[in-house]
Each structure stands twice: as C-alpha cells, then as structure tokens.
Design a protein around this motif. Structure first.
Motif, PDB file in Angstrom:
ATOM      1  N   PHE A  11       0.869  -1.176   0.000  1.00  0.00           N
ATOM      2  CA  PHE A  11       0.000   0.000   0.000  1.00  0.00           C
ATOM      3  C   PHE A  11       0.906   1.227   0.000  1.00  0.00           C
ATOM      4  N   LEU A  12       0.745   2.068  -1.005  1.00  0.00           N
ATOM      5  CA  LEU A  12       1.716   3.132  -1.271  1.00  0.00           C
ATOM      6  C   LEU A  12       1.027   4.486  -1.312  1.00  0.00           C
ATOM      7  N   ASP A  13       1.731   5.493  -0.800  1.00  0.00           N
ATOM      8  CA  ASP A  13       1.250   6.862  -0.900  1.00  0.00           C
ATOM      9  C   ASP A  13       2.436   7.801  -0.995  1.00  0.00           C
ATOM     10  N   THR A  14       2.223   8.944  -1.629  1.00  0.00           N
ATOM     11  CA  THR A  14       3.259   9.961  -1.749  1.00  0.00           C
ATOM     12  C   THR A  14       2.680  11.316  -1.387  1.00  0.00           C
ATOM     13  N   GLU A  15       3.551  12.241  -1.018  1.00  0.00           N
ATOM     14  CA  GLU A  15       3.232  13.660  -0.947  1.00  0.00           C
ATOM     15  C   GLU A  15       4.210  14.370  -1.875  1.00  0.00           C
ATOM     16  N   THR A  16       3.778  15.478  -2.460  1.00  0.00           N
ATOM     17  CA  THR A  16       4.562  16.126  -3.503  1.00  0.00           C
ATOM     18  C   THR A  16       4.613  17.639  -3.304  1.00  0.00           C
ATOM     19  N   ILE A  40       8.447  14.494  -5.705  1.00  0.00           N
ATOM     20  CA  ILE A  40       8.018  13.760  -4.517  1.00  0.00           C
ATOM     21  C   ILE A  40       8.802  14.255  -3.306  1.00  0.00           C
ATOM     22  N   ILE A  41       8.106  14.470  -2.183  1.00  0.00           N
ATOM     23  CA  ILE A  41       8.791  14.872  -0.954  1.00  0.00           C
ATOM     24  C   ILE A  41       8.572  13.873   0.185  1.00  0.00           C
ATOM     25  N   GLU A  42       7.614  12.972   0.031  1.00  0.00           N
ATOM     26  CA  GLU A  42       7.405  11.923   1.032  1.00  0.00           C
ATOM     27  C   GLU A  42       6.907  10.674   0.322  1.00  0.00           C
ATOM     28  N   LEU A  43       7.427   9.522   0.740  1.00  0.00           N
ATOM     29  CA  LEU A  43       7.080   8.253   0.109  1.00  0.00           C
ATOM     30  C   LEU A  43       6.934   7.207   1.199  1.00  0.00           C
ATOM     31  N   ALA A  44       5.818   6.485   1.183  1.00  0.00           N
ATOM     32  CA  ALA A  44       5.581   5.461   2.203  1.00  0.00           C
ATOM     33  C   ALA A  44       5.004   4.205   1.563  1.00  0.00           C
ATOM     34  N   CYS A  45       5.454   3.049   2.060  1.00  0.00           N
ATOM     35  CA  CYS A  45       4.968   1.752   1.605  1.00  0.00           C
ATOM     36  C   CYS A  45       4.687   0.883   2.821  1.00  0.00           C
ATOM     37  N   VAL A  46       3.536   0.232   2.828  1.00  0.00           N
ATOM     38  CA  VAL A  46       3.143  -0.659   3.916  1.00  0.00           C
ATOM     39  C   VAL A  46       2.870  -2.034   3.308  1.00  0.00           C
ATOM     40  N   GLU A  47       3.460  -3.075   3.884  1.00  0.00           N
ATOM     41  CA  GLU A  47       3.367  -4.417   3.312  1.00  0.00           C
ATOM     42  C   GLU A  47       2.222  -5.218   3.923  1.00  0.00           C
ATOM     43  N   MET A  48       1.500  -5.932   3.049  1.00  0.00           N
ATOM     44  CA  MET A  48       0.456  -6.863   3.469  1.00  0.00           C
ATOM     45  C   MET A  48       0.663  -8.177   2.722  1.00  0.00           C
ATOM     46  N   VAL A  49       0.577  -9.281   3.430  1.00  0.00           N
ATOM     47  CA  VAL A  49       0.691 -10.605   2.821  1.00  0.00           C
ATOM     48  C   VAL A  49      -0.551 -11.409   3.189  1.00  0.00           C
ATOM     49  N   ASN A  50      -1.234 -11.916   2.184  1.00  0.00           N
ATOM     50  CA  ASN A  50      -2.459 -12.696   2.401  1.00  0.00           C
ATOM     51  C   ASN A  50      -3.455 -11.956   3.288  1.00  0.00           C
ATOM     52  N   ARG A  51      -3.628 -10.649   2.981  1.00  0.00           N
ATOM     53  CA  ARG A  51      -4.607  -9.781   3.633  1.00  0.00           C
ATOM     54  C   ARG A  51      -4.284  -9.516   5.106  1.00  0.00           C
ATOM     55  N   ASN A  98      -6.051   6.659  -6.180  1.00  0.00           N
ATOM     56  CA  ASN A  98      -5.756   7.563  -7.299  1.00  0.00           C
ATOM     57  C   ASN A  98      -4.362   7.252  -7.832  1.00  0.00           C
ATOM     58  N   ALA A  99      -4.208   6.035  -8.304  1.00  0.00           N
ATOM     59  CA  ALA A  99      -2.900   5.493  -8.690  1.00  0.00           C
ATOM     60  C   ALA A  99      -2.221   6.302  -9.787  1.00  0.00           C
ATOM     61  N   ALA A 100      -2.986   6.869 -10.709  1.00  0.00           N
ATOM     62  CA  ALA A 100      -2.379   7.599 -11.823  1.00  0.00           C
ATOM     63  C   ALA A 100      -1.503   8.738 -11.317  1.00  0.00           C
ATOM     64  N   PHE A 101      -1.921   9.393 -10.238  1.00  0.00           N
ATOM     65  CA  PHE A 101      -1.157  10.508  -9.691  1.00  0.00           C
ATOM     66  C   PHE A 101       0.184  10.031  -9.139  1.00  0.00           C
ATOM     67  N   ASP A 102       0.149   9.052  -8.238  1.00  0.00           N
ATOM     68  CA  ASP A 102       1.381   8.584  -7.592  1.00  0.00           C
ATOM     69  C   ASP A 102       2.314   7.901  -8.581  1.00  0.00           C
ATOM     70  N   VAL A 103       1.766   7.056  -9.447  1.00  0.00           N
ATOM     71  CA  VAL A 103       2.595   6.358 -10.430  1.00  0.00           C
ATOM     72  C   VAL A 103       3.234   7.364 -11.390  1.00  0.00           C
TER      73      VAL A 103
END
Length: 237
Positions: free
Chosen positions: A5-10, A21-32, A90-95
């Motif tokens: 699960f990914l989010d950015t601030e810009t 990009i000024i902030e980037l975060a990723c949170v991992e999930m495995v099998n929910r 809103n994946a198009a923005f972050d990607v």
C-alpha cells in the motif's frame, strides 16, 4: 499474495511543471494481513513547495533540507516493492510522479518492477457511483478510524488505505482450500462413505428482520435493482 500500500506527498500537482516527490511510504500486506514491514522516506526535492500543497501536507522545504534525494533511496524502494501488487488511491497521480522520478535517474518505470497496480479510487467509484470516494469518505463509509489524519501524511495514509481496502474487499477472499497434509496427519478416503444429512439452522425473527432491512437498503441504493428481491410487476396501463 504480497501487496504494498503506497502513498506519496509532492511539491505540487503536475510533473510537467517540475514538481517532485517529498514523502514516500509503503506498507506491506501478505495474504490480507499487515506484516508490520514498511518503508518511509522524506525526500529533499531541491525546489520550492506550492502553497496549496503545503496547506495539504504541512511539509516545508526547511524541514526537507537535510533529507536524502530521491536517487539516494530509489534502489531500496524498488527492492521493497519488487514483484508485489501496488495498491494506491488515485494510482495515476502517484505512479506518474514515481515514473517521473525514476526517468530522471535513467531507471525503468514502476510497471516493470511490480506485479500489478490496483487503484482503490477506481474500485470505490465502481462500488459507490455518484458518491464521494476520497479516503476520508471511505473511512466514514467503512468505519475506519482516521481521527489522527489532521493533515495528509504518506505513511498514515498508506496504513489507513490498507484498512479501507480490506473493508472494501471483505468477502472476496479466495475460497481455495489447501488440502496438503500436515506433518504426521493422514487424509481419510471417504468417497464411498455414507454422508450424514447436514443440520438445518433456521433464522430467528431478529435475523430475518435484519436481513429484510439490508435488502431494503440495497434496493434503495441500487434504485430498485436488488437481485435478492422479486421484481416489481409492470405498471398497468
């Protein structure tokens, strides 16, 4: 299944204006299930931050002055997400911003590293057409606690998005049953054994009333298209 699960601030809204990009975060999930593994960076953009963006996330250029550049964290970030499905609101923005940063480093786009990108904004719009589907609205709708979200922050938003996603997709878990025997266990062959009749549990009056309430809500939300209610007879001319 591994999901990130990914989010950015810009610094602003558009890469064509040189925003970063000024902030980037990723949170991992495995099998929910969240694994408690995450990646989080503040990034020095080497440029000013738009006032509108500053009002949203509250991250100043002065705060970012001693933080690493994106190029210094890019390889660790790519290793963390490699092979996983990215889940982004809103994946198009972050990607778009991630690909912009990677392109400036001469690196391949995100799509070559991750298995897939899932956009929860698109999912929410399909589930709730005509309604607000920003992250705060989804938290209200699915009962996810966002009381700590006074300003946007990539790590907190990624964690909240994970909770929202699980709530949105509840009931869609895989029904595949692993039949591999555990150590020391034996599988009993019972193809020809007579089966006992399954017990029938009748719904209580309270359960029937609640079921009717839910169907009525679905009927109202779908404007009369609830599949679990009999179709209304056509009006007589």
């Amino acid at each position: 299944m591994r999901q990130i699960f990914l989010d950015t601030e810009t610094t602003g809204l558009e890469t064509r204006l040189g925003h970063r990009i000024i902030e980037l975060a990723c949170v991992e999930m495995v099998n929910r299930r969240l694994t408690r593994r995450h990646l989080h960076y503040y990034v020095n953009p080497d440029r000013d931050i738009d006032e509108g963006a500053l009002a949203v996330h509250g991250i100043s250029r002065e705060f970012l002055a001693d933080k690493p550049r994106f190029g210094e964290v890019a390889n660790e970030f790519l290793d963390f997400i490699r092979g996983a499905e990215l889940v982004i609101h809103n994946a198009a923005f972050d990607v778009g911003f991630l690909d912009y940063e990677l392109n400036m480093l001469g690196l391949a786009p995100i799509s070559t590293v991750c298995a897939n990108v899932r956009d929860t904004l698109k999912m929410a719009r399909e589930l709730h057409p005509g309604k607000k589907n920003n992250l705060d609205a989804l938290c209200d709708r699915y009962g996810v606690d966002n009381s700590k979200r006074s300003l946007h922050g990539a790590l907190l938003d990624a964690e909240i998005l994970a909770d929202v996603y699980v709530a949105m997709t509840r009931g869609q878990e895989s029904l595949i049953i692993d039949l591999a025997p555990q150590p020391g266990a034996q599988l009993e062959v019972a193809a020809n054994r007579e089966r006992r009749p399954a017990p029938v549990l009748r719904a209580s009056d309270d359960e029937l009333a609640e079921h009717a309430r839910v169907l009525a809500a679905i009927q109202k939300e779908s404007k009369g298209k609830c599949l679990w209610l009999p179709a209304e007879p056509p009006a007589q001319s």
